[in-house]
Write a protein that holds these residues in place. Structure first.
Motif, PDB file in Angstrom:
ATOM      1  N   SER A 132      32.995  41.156  23.089  1.00  0.00           N
ATOM      2  CA  SER A 132      32.983  42.527  23.606  1.00  0.00           C
ATOM      3  C   SER A 132      33.298  42.555  25.099  1.00  0.00           C
ATOM      4  CB  SER A 132      31.611  43.164  23.335  1.00  0.00           C
ATOM      5  OG  SER A 132      31.561  44.474  23.843  1.00  0.00           O
ATOM      6  N   CYS A 133      32.753  41.602  25.856  1.00  0.00           N
ATOM      7  CA  CYS A 133      33.004  41.527  27.299  1.00  0.00           C
ATOM      8  C   CYS A 133      34.470  41.238  27.591  1.00  0.00           C
ATOM      9  CB  CYS A 133      32.126  40.449  27.926  1.00  0.00           C
ATOM     10  SG  CYS A 133      30.367  40.861  27.989  1.00  0.00           S
ATOM     11  N   ARG A 134      35.055  40.348  26.827  1.00  0.00           N
ATOM     12  CA  ARG A 134      36.468  40.014  27.029  1.00  0.00           C
ATOM     13  C   ARG A 134      37.357  41.219  26.718  1.00  0.00           C
ATOM     14  NH1 ARG A 134      37.164  34.653  27.918  1.00  0.00           N
ATOM     15  NH2 ARG A 134      35.358  33.336  27.443  1.00  0.00           N
ATOM     16  N   ALA A 135      36.990  41.957  25.662  1.00  0.00           N
ATOM     17  CA  ALA A 135      37.763  43.140  25.323  1.00  0.00           C
ATOM     18  C   ALA A 135      37.658  44.201  26.422  1.00  0.00           C
ATOM     19  CB  ALA A 135      37.280  43.713  23.994  1.00  0.00           C
ATOM     20  N   ALA A 136      36.462  44.378  26.972  1.00  0.00           N
ATOM     21  CA  ALA A 136      36.270  45.354  28.045  1.00  0.00           C
ATOM     22  C   ALA A 136      37.055  44.965  29.286  1.00  0.00           C
ATOM     23  CB  ALA A 136      34.781  45.484  28.361  1.00  0.00           C
ATOM     24  N   GLY A 177      44.303  46.131  32.097  1.00  0.00           N
ATOM     25  CA  GLY A 177      45.581  46.230  31.416  1.00  0.00           C
ATOM     26  C   GLY A 177      46.012  44.914  30.795  1.00  0.00           C
ATOM     27  N   GLY A 178      45.055  44.106  30.404  1.00  0.00           N
ATOM     28  CA  GLY A 178      45.346  42.827  29.769  1.00  0.00           C
ATOM     29  C   GLY A 178      45.564  41.684  30.735  1.00  0.00           C
ATOM     30  N   ALA A 179      45.453  41.936  32.041  1.00  0.00           N
ATOM     31  CA  ALA A 179      45.719  40.889  33.036  1.00  0.00           C
ATOM     32  C   ALA A 179      44.587  39.876  33.129  1.00  0.00           C
ATOM     33  CB  ALA A 179      45.960  41.523  34.404  1.00  0.00           C
ATOM     34  N   GLU A 180      43.339  40.311  32.889  1.00  0.00           N
ATOM     35  CA  GLU A 180      42.182  39.419  33.008  1.00  0.00           C
ATOM     36  C   GLU A 180      41.284  39.569  31.786  1.00  0.00           C
ATOM     37  OE1 GLU A 180      40.127  39.685  36.729  1.00  0.00           O
ATOM     38  OE2 GLU A 180      41.944  40.251  37.816  1.00  0.00           O
ATOM     39  N   GLU A 181      40.561  38.489  31.526  1.00  0.00           N
ATOM     40  CA  GLU A 181      39.674  38.479  30.361  1.00  0.00           C
ATOM     41  C   GLU A 181      38.428  37.681  30.703  1.00  0.00           C
ATOM     42  OE1 GLU A 181      40.041  36.273  26.229  1.00  0.00           O
ATOM     43  OE2 GLU A 181      41.442  37.965  26.289  1.00  0.00           O
ATOM     44  N   HIS A 182      37.377  38.394  31.079  1.00  0.00           N
ATOM     45  CA  HIS A 182      36.129  37.748  31.492  1.00  0.00           C
ATOM     46  C   HIS A 182      35.116  37.763  30.352  1.00  0.00           C
ATOM     47  CE1 HIS A 182      37.637  37.596  35.535  1.00  0.00           C
ATOM     48  NE2 HIS A 182      37.707  38.919  35.637  1.00  0.00           N
ATOM     49  N   TRP A 202      30.664  35.677  33.001  1.00  0.00           N
ATOM     50  CA  TRP A 202      31.152  36.390  34.184  1.00  0.00           C
ATOM     51  C   TRP A 202      30.365  37.675  34.374  1.00  0.00           C
ATOM     52  CZ3 TRP A 202      33.010  41.048  35.679  1.00  0.00           C
ATOM     53  CH2 TRP A 202      33.704  41.122  36.887  1.00  0.00           C
ATOM     54  N   TRP A 203      30.142  38.425  33.304  1.00  0.00           N
ATOM     55  CA  TRP A 203      29.429  39.696  33.409  1.00  0.00           C
ATOM     56  C   TRP A 203      27.961  39.487  33.754  1.00  0.00           C
ATOM     57  CZ3 TRP A 203      31.638  44.410  33.466  1.00  0.00           C
ATOM     58  CH2 TRP A 203      32.988  44.493  33.073  1.00  0.00           C
ATOM     59  N   ARG A 204      27.375  38.398  33.282  1.00  0.00           N
ATOM     60  CA  ARG A 204      25.988  38.096  33.667  1.00  0.00           C
ATOM     61  C   ARG A 204      25.885  37.873  35.182  1.00  0.00           C
ATOM     62  NH1 ARG A 204      24.402  33.931  28.742  1.00  0.00           N
ATOM     63  NH2 ARG A 204      23.186  35.427  27.505  1.00  0.00           N
ATOM     64  N   GLU A 205      26.898  37.272  35.773  1.00  0.00           N
ATOM     65  CA  GLU A 205      26.886  36.971  37.203  1.00  0.00           C
ATOM     66  C   GLU A 205      27.190  38.202  38.050  1.00  0.00           C
ATOM     67  OE1 GLU A 205      29.282  34.190  40.474  1.00  0.00           O
ATOM     68  OE2 GLU A 205      29.602  33.903  38.306  1.00  0.00           O
ATOM     69  N   HIS A 206      28.188  39.008  37.619  1.00  0.00           N
ATOM     70  CA  HIS A 206      28.656  40.116  38.444  1.00  0.00           C
ATOM     71  C   HIS A 206      28.025  41.457  38.074  1.00  0.00           C
ATOM     72  CE1 HIS A 206      31.803  37.035  38.991  1.00  0.00           C
ATOM     73  NE2 HIS A 206      31.938  37.563  40.196  1.00  0.00           N
TER      74      HIS A 206
END
Length: 250
Positions: A8-12, A18-23, A27-31
């Protein structure tokens, strides 16, 4: 669970960039969060109206005042006076109304009782499982609804329940100035202390509630009063009620 959240995080992330990054989840836990630029004009409906050449009345709603005035004249020409209070709602600029007190005054004045006898507000909510109560007797639908929080009884705030000596699963009586109904209580922190909730619209004269599982409904507790009918002919699904414990949990 973490696999699902990571996806879910990668999709968000992909949607925001715009598809340039996939975290992933780490990553979301940190930021914690991520923002992107958004044009301020898109906050407002006005540019869309201008782009499409749409006319509108804002904020002075002269048309509502005009329609109400014309309606009042036609009614009075026919000797109709019982809509006079509602005619006052056709205003160009709305005025504040204490709807809570208006509802209590109308219900108690027409049906009797004391305001202190009805300290709670009873509300209802649409159920995705039940088609307004019409499919209430289908076993499969009942099984699905039983897995959704709140469908087994009257939702009530735990602090309010404690003051009345009520525990989760207890049988309670909910009484409005019109009549009373009984059901099992479901305690939830997310509801206001002065509010009860009965999910679903059962107990209608055409679609009576299924007697074998005793789901409560506010339909039988709400009076139909002209005093509570607004200018559009509508009324709210809300009524003042009192609560008392009548039995222990199952």
């Amino acid at each position: 669970m973490e696999t699902i959240w990571d996806a879910s995080c990668r999709a968000a992330s992909a949607e925001l960039t715009g598809g340039a990054e996939e975290h992933g989840l780490d990553w979301w836990r940190e930021h914690g969060f991520r923002t992107i630029d958004y044009p301020r004009l898109q906050w407002y409906l006005y540019p869309h109206l201008v782009d499409n050449g749409m006319r509108f009345e804002m904020p002075y709603q002269e048309r509502i005042l005009r329609v109400g005035t014309e309606l009042g004249r036609r009614l009075h020409e026919a000797g109709i006076q019982w809509w006079d209070r509602q005619l006052g709602e056709y205003r160009a600029l709305p005025e504040f109304h204490d709807f809570s007190q208006l509802i209590k005054d109308a219900v108690i004045a027409n049906l009797g009782g004391q305001e202190e006898d009805f300290p709670f507000w009873l509300l209802t909510a649409r159920s995705m499982q039940y088609a307004w109560g019409g499919n209430v007797s289908l076993q499969m639908v009942r099984e699905v609804a039983a897995n959704v929080a709140g469908h087994r009884g009257v939702i009530m705030n735990p602090a309010s329940a404690r003051r009345l000596g009520i525990e989760d699963g207890d049988l309670i009586e909910v009484r409005s100035p019109l009549r009373a109904t009984r059901g099992r209580v479901v305690l939830r922190q997310g509801i206001r202390p002065d509010t009860l909730l009965m999910i679903g619209q059962f107990d209608h004269w055409v679609t009576p509630t299924a007697k074998d599982f005793g789901v409560t409904s506010m339909n039988s507790l709400v009076p139909m009063l002209l005093d509570l009918t607004d200018a559009t002919g509508s009324a709210g699904d809300i009524v003042p009620v009192g609560v008392k414990r009548v039995g222990g949990g199952q």
